[in-house]
Design an enzyme around this catalytic site. Structure first.
Site, PDB file in Angstrom:
ATOM      1  N   HIS A   1      -6.533  -2.241 -49.937  1.00  0.00           N
ATOM      2  CA  HIS A   1      -6.562  -2.561 -48.459  1.00  0.00           C
ATOM      3  C   HIS A   1      -6.407  -1.425 -47.502  1.00  0.00           C
ATOM      4  O   HIS A   1      -5.935  -0.478 -47.912  1.00  0.00           O
ATOM      5  CB  HIS A   1      -5.633  -3.746 -48.009  1.00  0.00           C
TER       6      HIS A   1
ATOM      7  N   ASN B   1      -3.825  -2.682 -53.448  1.00  0.00           N
ATOM      8  CA  ASN B   1      -4.997  -3.473 -53.894  1.00  0.00           C
ATOM      9  C   ASN B   1      -6.304  -3.230 -53.095  1.00  0.00           C
ATOM     10  O   ASN B   1      -7.267  -3.870 -53.005  1.00  0.00           O
ATOM     11  CB  ASN B   1      -4.643  -4.786 -53.784  1.00  0.00           C
TER      12      ASN B   1
ATOM     13  N   GLU C   1      -7.125  -7.140 -46.013  1.00  0.00           N
ATOM     14  CA  GLU C   1      -6.934  -7.460 -47.596  1.00  0.00           C
ATOM     15  C   GLU C   1      -8.030  -7.951 -48.136  1.00  0.00           C
ATOM     16  O   GLU C   1      -9.225  -8.358 -47.538  1.00  0.00           O
ATOM     17  CB  GLU C   1      -5.920  -8.812 -47.578  1.00  0.00           C
TER      18      GLU C   1
ATOM     19  N   ASP D   1      -1.882  -2.062 -37.187  1.00  0.00           N
ATOM     20  CA  ASP D   1      -1.406  -3.341 -37.688  1.00  0.00           C
ATOM     21  C   ASP D   1      -0.105  -3.534 -37.181  1.00  0.00           C
ATOM     22  O   ASP D   1       0.716  -2.705 -36.915  1.00  0.00           O
ATOM     23  CB  ASP D   1      -1.592  -3.684 -39.043  1.00  0.00           C
TER      24      ASP D   1
HETATM   25  C1  GLP Z   1       0.742  -0.933 -45.787  1.00  0.00           C
HETATM   26  C2  GLP Z   1      -0.202  -0.759 -44.088  1.00  0.00           C
HETATM   27  C3  GLP Z   1      -1.196   0.170 -44.534  1.00  0.00           C
HETATM   28  C4  GLP Z   1      -0.796   1.434 -45.191  1.00  0.00           C
HETATM   29  C5  GLP Z   1      -0.799   0.830 -46.628  1.00  0.00           C
HETATM   30  C6  GLP Z   1      -0.253   2.066 -47.674  1.00  0.00           C
HETATM   31  O1  GLP Z   1       0.727  -2.280 -46.015  1.00  0.00           O
HETATM   32  N1  GLP Z   1      -0.332  -1.982 -43.678  1.00  0.00           N
HETATM   33  O2  GLP Z   1      -1.755   0.683 -42.934  1.00  0.00           O
HETATM   34  O3  GLP Z   1      -1.638   2.323 -45.250  1.00  0.00           O
HETATM   35  O4  GLP Z   1      -0.100  -0.168 -46.702  1.00  0.00           O
HETATM   36  O5  GLP Z   1       1.317   2.251 -47.730  1.00  0.00           O
HETATM   37  P1  GLP Z   1       2.137   3.216 -48.072  1.00  0.00           P
HETATM   38  O6  GLP Z   1       1.686   4.289 -47.654  1.00  0.00           O
HETATM   39  O7  GLP Z   1       3.460   2.942 -48.095  1.00  0.00           O
HETATM   40  O8  GLP Z   1       1.657   3.316 -49.604  1.00  0.00           O
END
Ligand code: GLP
Length: 251
Positions: free
Chosen positions: A149, A147, A154, A78
């Site tokens: 995702h 959440n 989302e 993404d």
């Molecule tokens: C982000 C990304 C995801 C990531 C997730 C967890 O927003 N779009 O690809 O895996 O949230 O993030 P984190 O590892 O900082 O908790």
């Protein structure tokens, strides 16, 4: 009689550092015999993974390391819409800092959606097509949002949603505000993400979860019946899912 699927048993390691080392080993093994492109993720969970990967590649025989660099091909999940790639919080800049530079890769071997494309919906289609033409994702690395995702799929996200431009939830923008000096209003409102369909069609999926704050959403994602309200729960249907967690995320 239809048997219910066996419960998914996460591989639980002591701490986030041990998780990073294990995941880095799996990524390295994948890249030494690449079949399809690698699917990469950003986020706090992945930063130590990439640092461990860089250390391992640095310790490789130089001929092997050169081969790995020459055959590297990865697609990120993404990217934020409307953020300059030079902005330190863009996923392009994050990958440059954490992957391209420390691993010594040619920048065009690490691909992401173009967050500045004039038509993000069109860019999402183009990106999905590029992934498809490269053979689809082999090993997909995933983190987990608070959440539920994955990528930026989302809630609600159906198992069949394609690569697209999505609106980010207030929760996700708050979660990622740390990259924007704690100001969630500075977090872009939209992003381009590979869809659940793209993720579920990867040959293998590696879900990596660390930290106590993710324990409850992880448990729900792996145990509750799959639902659009918890996009990570669709991963239960993947035939080759590995879940690697630290003791804190195990709860
Ligand atoms: C982000 C990304 C995801 C990531 C997730 C967890 O927003 N779009 O690809 O895996 O949230 O993030 P984190 O590892 O900082 O908790």
């Amino acid at each position: 009689m239809r048997r219910s699927p066996a419960p998914i048993r996460p591989v639980a390691l002591v701490d986030a550092a041990a998780v990073a080392e294990r995941v880095a080993s799996l990524l390295l093994a994948d890249r030494l015999r690449p079949e399809r492109p690698l699917g990469l993720a950003t986020g706090r969970t992945m930063a130590p993974v990439y640092a461990a990967l860089a250390r391992r590649i640095g310790a490789l025989d130089p001929v092997l390391a050169a081969r790995l660099r020459d055959t590297w091909c990865s697609f990120n999940l993404d990217e934020y819409v409307g953020l300059e790639p030079q902005h330190p919080a863009s996923f392009a800049a994050t990958m440059a800092r954490q992957v391209v530079e420390p691993l010594g890769l040619a920048p065009d071997r690490v691909r992401l959606p173009d967050g500045l494309a004039p038509d993000p919906a069109d860019e999402a289609r183009r990106y999905a097509d590029t992934v498809h033409r490269a053979g689809g994702i082999g090993l997909q690395l995933l983190g987990l949002g608070l959440n539920g995702h994955v990528g930026f799929n989302e809630p609600p996200s159906d198992a069949a949603v394609p690569c697209r431009c999505v609106a980010l939830s207030a929760r996700t923008r708050a979660q990622n505000a740390v990259d924007f000096h704690g100001d969630s209003s500075a977090v872009p409102r939209h992003a381009i993400t590979l869809g659940m369909a793209d993720i579920l069609s990867a040959r293998r999926v590696l879900l990596v979860v660390t930290g106590a704050e993710k324990a409850s959403i992880l448990r729900r994602a792996l145990r509750e019946p799959p639902t659009p309200e918890l996009p990570a729960s669709w991963l239960q249907r993947h035939p080759a899912l590995t879940v690697i967690v630290d003791a804190a995320a195990m709860g």
